[in-house]
Structures are given as C-alpha cells and as structure tokens.
Design a protein around this motif. Structure first.
Motif, PDB file in Angstrom:
ATOM      1  N   GLU A 159      -0.134 -10.244   8.616  1.00 33.51           N
ATOM      2  CA  GLU A 159      -0.363  -9.782   7.255  1.00 33.51           C
ATOM      3  C   GLU A 159       0.559 -10.515   6.281  1.00 33.51           C
ATOM      4  N   ALA A 160       0.063 -10.705   5.048  1.00 33.82           N
ATOM      5  CA  ALA A 160       0.799 -11.462   4.048  1.00 33.82           C
ATOM      6  C   ALA A 160       1.962 -10.651   3.504  1.00 33.82           C
ATOM      7  N   ILE A 206       3.050  -9.275   0.746  1.00 35.81           N
ATOM      8  CA  ILE A 206       2.804  -8.682  -0.556  1.00 35.81           C
ATOM      9  C   ILE A 206       2.916  -7.176  -0.418  1.00 35.81           C
ATOM     10  N   GLN A 222      -7.167 -15.071  -1.514  1.00 35.74           N
ATOM     11  CA  GLN A 222      -6.294 -14.069  -2.114  1.00 35.74           C
ATOM     12  C   GLN A 222      -5.725 -13.207  -0.996  1.00 35.74           C
ATOM     13  N   PHE A 277      -3.927  -9.665  -0.082  1.00 32.43           N
ATOM     14  CA  PHE A 277      -3.902  -8.328  -0.653  1.00 32.43           C
ATOM     15  C   PHE A 277      -2.732  -7.504  -0.149  1.00 32.43           C
ATOM     16  N   GLY A 278      -2.235  -6.644  -1.037  1.00 30.15           N
ATOM     17  CA  GLY A 278      -1.258  -5.658  -0.646  1.00 30.15           C
ATOM     18  C   GLY A 278      -1.941  -4.457  -0.012  1.00 30.15           C
ATOM     19  N   PRO A 279      -1.148  -3.487   0.455  1.00 36.68           N
ATOM     20  CA  PRO A 279      -1.717  -2.321   1.144  1.00 36.68           C
ATOM     21  C   PRO A 279      -2.364  -1.309   0.216  1.00 36.68           C
TER      22      PRO A 279
END
Lengths: 112, 116
Positions: free
Chosen positions: A1-2, A4, A101, A103-105
């Motif tokens: 996961e990124a 962010i 893009q 995305f956050g959670p």
C-alpha cells in the motif's frame, strides 16, 4: 500500500461543528485530490491541487475548502458540518509523470 | 464531458471460476488512460490494471486482464481463477491526456462477490 495517510479514520460530530480532515503523503507527489464517496457508490472529485498554493474545485460542488501550503499536506475543512456532509472522504495523490493515483484509507464522517 | 458507465451493480462468481466486469465510456479524445481500481471492504482503493489508449495490446496483470475495444469505447475486466480475496467493489476510471486534464472520472462501481 502507498504512503498516504488520512486522519481521523472515523469521525462522528454534531451539526455546526468545524472539522478538518487530514491527508498527508510522504512520496513527494505534487498532485493531490479529494473525493467524496457515499457507501457503495461512485467517487466524486470535490477538490484537487497541482502543487503548493494551487487548489481547484472538482466536479461535485462542495461546501468544504482545502489548502496546500506544503507538498505533503492537503487538509480539507468544513466550517459548519451538516448531516448532508455525512459521507466517506478519500484523499489521493500522484506524481506528475505517472498515471496512477494512490489512495488513502479514507475518513468516514457522520454528522448528527 | 467524459462519462464512465458500469452497468453491473453486482456480480458473483464461484471460487476458481472466471468473471468479466463491464465498463463503457464516452469521450471525444483519442489519447487517454483507463484503469480498474479495487476497493475491498474497509480497505484502501488500489490499482488493479491500467491501459493506455494508444496501445493496441490488452493489458494483463497475473490473473487480471482487460478487453480494450477502442472503437466501441469498451473496457472490460476479466478475473481468472477467482479467489476469495478478490471480493470487493471494482471501479472503472478514465483519465484524459490533455494538458490540465488531471482528473479521474469513475464509473458507478460493481460489487463482486466470490462464492466458496
């Protein structure tokens, strides 16, 4: 996961309160976005930013405001929350020369 | 304005079987990007697969592949050997390539259920 992040993840608040939803990314991405998503529904862009001191309104009209004073930080503020603001708010970012893009959670906001 | 349509609000498939999710879009641009995103319950949205419109070859990522029909403006996602972890909302998204066109346009989503 990124990398962010969004805080808080869940927020229940009364009508009329001022709230700020935080979004931070550590990837140095210059472009950032805020989406509003009702449960099980599509995402609607409400704000975006090309970089520091650059903000634009998205396709869905929103009473919220945003700021971009630092590259990594893109907070969203509601001056006076109302029940119609109840929704999930997703933050995203991407670097200029890249299409994806990240995305956050999300923050799930409930206004009573 | 560009629009993205996912006509299947819900789909279900047996574990290990193959399922195809449909997506159509409308645009006047010739150069653009298409994406499938996965949103598991209470978890972050992640990219599943992307397709550049100028590429004729369909994108493939392991068990995920697309059928990109540019003339028909169709962009379906095929999931082979479905696994329980594939259960999620799947969103088709479009991004134009004109300068300043930085925004993703999302479809309505398809909720995929995997039956064990």
């Amino acid at each position: 996961e990124a990398d962010i992040y969004q805080t808080p993840r869940y927020l229940v608040i009364g009508t009329g309160k001022k709230i700020t939803l935080e979004c931070s990314q550590t990837m140095g991405h210059d472009k950032m976005y805020w989406y509003q998503q009702d449960p099980g529904m599509e995402l609607h862009l409400i704000h975006y930013s090309y970089g520091v001191n650059s903000t634009e309104k998205g396709d869905l009209s929103s009473e919220s405001t945003v700021s971009r004073i630092r590259t990594e930080h893109f907070p969203l503020t509601l001056e006076s929350a109302r029940p119609s603001h109840t929704s999930q708010y997703l933050c995203a970012s991407r670097p200029t020369r890249y299409n994806e893009q990240f995305f956050g959670p999300g923050t799930r906001l409930t206004v009573l | 304005a560009q629009t993205v349509t996912q006509s299947q609000p819900e789909m279900s498939v047996q574990e290990a079987e193959t399922v195809t999710l449909s997506c159509t879009y409308d645009t006047s641009e010739s150069d653009y990007y298409l994406f499938w995103y996965k949103q598991p319950p209470s978890r972050q949205m992640i990219l599943v697969i992307r397709q550049e419109a100028y590429k004729q070859q369909n994108a493939t990522e392991n068990r995920f592949s697309v059928n990109f029909q540019k003339a028909a403006k169709s962009f379906s996602l095929k999931i082979s050997d479905s696994q329980l972890g594939d259960a999620a909302m799947y969103f088709c998204a479009y991004r134009g390539n004109l300068q300043g066109a930085q925004k993703l346009v999302f479809g309505q989503g398809t909720r995929l259920t995997i039956n064990p």
